[in-house]
Write a protein that holds these residues in place. Structure first.
Motif, mmCIF file in Angstrom:
data_model
loop_
_atom_site.group_PDB
_atom_site.id
_atom_site.type_symbol
_atom_site.label_atom_id
_atom_site.label_comp_id
_atom_site.label_asym_id
_atom_site.label_seq_id
_atom_site.Cartn_x
_atom_site.Cartn_y
_atom_site.Cartn_z
ATOM 1 N N ALA A 127 1.019 -1.290 -0.064
ATOM 2 C CA ALA A 127 -0.144 -0.158 0.003
ATOM 3 C C ALA A 127 0.901 1.145 -0.015
ATOM 4 O O ALA A 127 0.577 2.126 -0.543
ATOM 5 C CB ALA A 127 -0.861 0.087 1.346
ATOM 6 N N SER A 128 2.044 1.296 0.825
ATOM 7 C CA SER A 128 2.902 2.604 0.828
ATOM 8 C C SER A 128 3.424 2.636 -0.591
ATOM 9 O O SER A 128 3.348 3.657 -0.930
ATOM 10 C CB SER A 128 4.184 2.316 1.809
ATOM 11 N N LEU A 129 3.846 1.448 -1.341
ATOM 12 C CA LEU A 129 4.461 1.580 -2.562
ATOM 13 C C LEU A 129 3.332 2.275 -3.600
ATOM 14 O O LEU A 129 3.690 3.182 -4.265
ATOM 15 C CB LEU A 129 4.963 0.216 -3.032
ATOM 16 N N GLU A 130 2.023 1.740 -3.645
ATOM 17 C CA GLU A 130 1.025 2.153 -4.495
ATOM 18 C C GLU A 130 0.621 3.496 -4.118
ATOM 19 O O GLU A 130 0.295 4.301 -5.197
ATOM 20 C CB GLU A 130 -0.045 1.409 -4.279
ATOM 21 N N GLY A 131 0.833 3.991 -2.950
ATOM 22 C CA GLY A 131 0.615 5.229 -2.381
ATOM 23 C C GLY A 131 1.678 6.350 -3.152
ATOM 24 O O GLY A 131 1.289 7.429 -3.750
ATOM 25 N N TYR A 132 3.152 5.743 -3.019
ATOM 26 C CA TYR A 132 4.107 6.604 -3.743
ATOM 27 C C TYR A 132 3.999 6.847 -5.018
ATOM 28 O O TYR A 132 3.935 7.800 -5.666
ATOM 29 C CB TYR A 132 5.270 5.924 -3.293
ATOM 30 N N ALA A 133 3.608 5.700 -5.698
ATOM 31 C CA ALA A 133 3.233 5.620 -7.075
ATOM 32 C C ALA A 133 2.158 6.696 -7.587
ATOM 33 O O ALA A 133 2.321 7.346 -8.468
ATOM 34 C CB ALA A 133 3.184 4.518 -7.863
ATOM 35 N N SER A 138 1.465 8.413 -11.434
ATOM 36 C CA SER A 138 -0.255 8.108 -11.539
ATOM 37 C C SER A 138 -0.631 9.776 -11.771
ATOM 38 O O SER A 138 -1.334 9.957 -12.653
ATOM 39 C CB SER A 138 -0.951 7.265 -10.732
ATOM 40 N N ALA A 139 -0.171 10.508 -10.933
ATOM 41 C CA ALA A 139 -0.640 12.027 -10.765
ATOM 42 C C ALA A 139 -0.211 12.594 -12.157
ATOM 43 O O ALA A 139 -0.663 13.309 -12.483
ATOM 44 C CB ALA A 139 0.058 12.413 -9.382
ATOM 45 N N LEU A 140 1.105 12.284 -12.447
ATOM 46 C CA LEU A 140 1.654 12.960 -13.812
ATOM 47 C C LEU A 140 0.858 12.778 -14.975
ATOM 48 O O LEU A 140 0.685 13.407 -15.639
ATOM 49 C CB LEU A 140 3.201 12.452 -13.908
ATOM 50 N N ILE A 141 0.405 11.349 -15.004
ATOM 51 C CA ILE A 141 -0.323 11.045 -16.128
ATOM 52 C C ILE A 141 -1.958 11.698 -16.130
ATOM 53 O O ILE A 141 -2.171 12.172 -17.122
ATOM 54 C CB ILE A 141 -0.604 9.491 -15.992
ATOM 55 N N GLN A 142 -2.187 11.753 -15.032
ATOM 56 C CA GLN A 142 -3.727 12.297 -15.002
ATOM 57 C C GLN A 142 -3.361 13.882 -14.960
ATOM 58 O O GLN A 142 -4.384 14.526 -15.604
ATOM 59 C CB GLN A 142 -4.436 11.915 -13.502
ATOM 60 N N LEU A 143 -2.318 14.467 -14.592
ATOM 61 C CA LEU A 143 -2.173 15.812 -14.668
ATOM 62 C C LEU A 143 -2.145 16.358 -16.550
ATOM 63 O O LEU A 143 -2.499 17.093 -16.885
ATOM 64 C CB LEU A 143 -1.207 16.538 -14.035
ATOM 65 N N SER A 144 -1.168 15.288 -17.035
ATOM 66 C CA SER A 144 -1.166 15.424 -18.469
ATOM 67 C C SER A 144 -2.447 15.388 -19.313
ATOM 68 O O SER A 144 -2.936 15.874 -20.227
ATOM 69 C CB SER A 144 -0.318 14.227 -19.051
ATOM 70 N N ALA A 159 -7.294 4.163 -15.171
ATOM 71 C CA ALA A 159 -6.456 3.710 -15.927
ATOM 72 C C ALA A 159 -4.962 4.301 -15.661
ATOM 73 O O ALA A 159 -3.731 3.684 -15.626
ATOM 74 C CB ALA A 159 -6.354 4.002 -17.707
ATOM 75 N N ALA A 160 -4.846 5.631 -15.343
ATOM 76 C CA ALA A 160 -3.674 6.452 -14.882
ATOM 77 C C ALA A 160 -3.388 5.826 -13.650
ATOM 78 O O ALA A 160 -2.027 5.775 -13.512
ATOM 79 C CB ALA A 160 -3.906 7.809 -14.876
ATOM 80 N N GLY A 161 -4.004 5.407 -12.686
ATOM 81 C CA GLY A 161 -3.627 5.102 -11.232
ATOM 82 C C GLY A 161 -2.887 3.862 -11.438
ATOM 83 O O GLY A 161 -1.914 3.685 -11.059
ATOM 84 N N HIS A 162 -3.506 3.023 -12.366
ATOM 85 C CA HIS A 162 -2.876 1.626 -12.547
ATOM 86 C C HIS A 162 -1.513 1.693 -13.376
ATOM 87 O O HIS A 162 -0.457 1.009 -13.064
ATOM 88 C CB HIS A 162 -3.491 0.369 -13.051
ATOM 89 N N ALA A 163 -1.676 2.443 -14.273
ATOM 90 C CA ALA A 163 -0.560 2.534 -15.116
ATOM 91 C C ALA A 163 0.699 3.218 -14.698
ATOM 92 O O ALA A 163 1.895 3.154 -14.770
ATOM 93 C CB ALA A 163 -0.779 3.348 -16.502
ATOM 94 N N GLY A 164 0.417 4.309 -13.581
ATOM 95 C CA GLY A 164 1.324 4.820 -12.797
ATOM 96 C C GLY A 164 2.045 4.000 -11.981
ATOM 97 O O GLY A 164 3.179 4.120 -11.855
ATOM 98 N N VAL A 165 1.421 3.007 -11.274
ATOM 99 C CA VAL A 165 2.015 2.218 -10.511
ATOM 100 C C VAL A 165 2.815 1.085 -11.158
ATOM 101 O O VAL A 165 4.233 0.992 -11.022
ATOM 102 C CB VAL A 165 0.979 1.357 -9.821
#
Length: 289
Positions: A127-133, A138-144, A159-165
């Motif tokens: 969960a910590s890793l997924e939160g970091y990602a 993930s945030a970078l993809i969504q901001l894009s 899609a952005a959440g999982h792709a970012g991880v």
């Protein structure tokens, strides 16, 4: 390769495009594969991400790193918009934020997540890793997506959440030799424990079979998130495909890491630049990664 890959952007973005070319070639290519009028703002966002991601490379102690990160936080939170004046990357970022109404809190959360990079604390859990990602890639993809097609950006969130991880795990596998030399461990403690390792046992690498199992399990976690991202890809609008172009690099990295196993500690699996460009170009054309 596409015929028109010349950056087209207002002068405010000249510096960020050049900086991104030097700091993150893959996302620089992603900019060139995006619509011409979006390349400048995307370059500012991506160059900012690259800048805060490399803070650990620039400092010897955590405190100077935290000061650098705090400077960026101050720039973003300054209501006068003058804190970044004189810094061309900061000026480009703030122009991008204002022009595309990007949520500042997401960018400051991205900065806060990078504090973890400055220390050698273990990644406590999946969960910590997924939160970091989630707060970084993930945030970078969504901001894009907010830059590319804001009216449909929310449709891309899953899609952005999982792709970012998946991207994060692939990136950590590529950087594993460097992280080992530094004493950094991004593998979740529970994953290491499942393979009979703890932080120190993983770093020393004495039990090659267990280290190989841990690396393959980590790559497997990345594949799990990549599969979920692909399952949600139908919700991504055509104009937002460019936000996901770099995700095409994840699966080949997982393949190489699984083959290398414990040897990954001592060998690079970074694919050649031409091959990365080919994968990204195909993804940009097809929307599949």
């Amino acid at each position: 390769m596409p015929e028109n890959t010349t950056p087209v952007a207002p002068p405010v973005y000249d510096f960020s495009l050049a900086a991104l070319r030097d700091s993150d070639r893959d996302r620089y290519l992603a900019c060139l594969l995006s619509p011409p009028d979006k390349r400048g703002p995307l370059s500012a966002l991506y160059a900012f991400h690259a800048e805060i991601a490399r803070v650990r490379d620039l400092v010897r102690e955590p405190l100077p790193g935290e000061i650098r990160l705090q400077w960026w936080r101050d720039v973003l939170e300054d209501p006068t918009g003058t804190s970044g004046e004189g810094n061309p990357l900061a000026e480009a970022l703030m122009d991008c934020v204002k022009a595309h109404n990007l949520p500042v809190n997401v960018l400051t959360d991205m900065i806060d997540a990078r504090i973890f990079d400055l220390y050698d604390d273990p990644m406590e859990s999946r969960a910590s890793l997924e939160g970091y990602a989630g707060e970084t890639a993930s945030a970078l993809i969504q901001l894009s997506s907010l830059i590319l097609d804001p009216s449909h950006a929310q449709n891309s969130a899953s899609a952005a959440g999982h792709a970012g991880v998946a991207q994060t795990i692939a990136g950590l596998l590529l950087l594993l030799p460097l992280h080992r030399r530094r004493g950094q461990v991004y593998f979740p403690a529970e994953l290491l424990a499942a393979t009979g390792l703890d932080r120190d046992g993983f770093l020393t690498g004495g039990n090659e079979q267990s280290v190989t199992s841990a690396i393959r399990a980590f790559a497997g976690l990345g594949r799990e998130h990549l599969a979920k991202a692909r399952a949600a890809a139908g919700s991504i609008s055509h104009m937002n495909r460019s936000a996901f172009t770099a995700v095409a690099l994840a699966e080949p990295v997982f393949d190489s890491a699984e083959r290398a196993g414990a040897k990954l500690f001592d060998q690079s699996i970074v694919p050649p630049q031409w091959r990365r460009q080919w994968w990204m170009w195909k993804a940009a054309r097809s929307g599949r990664w």
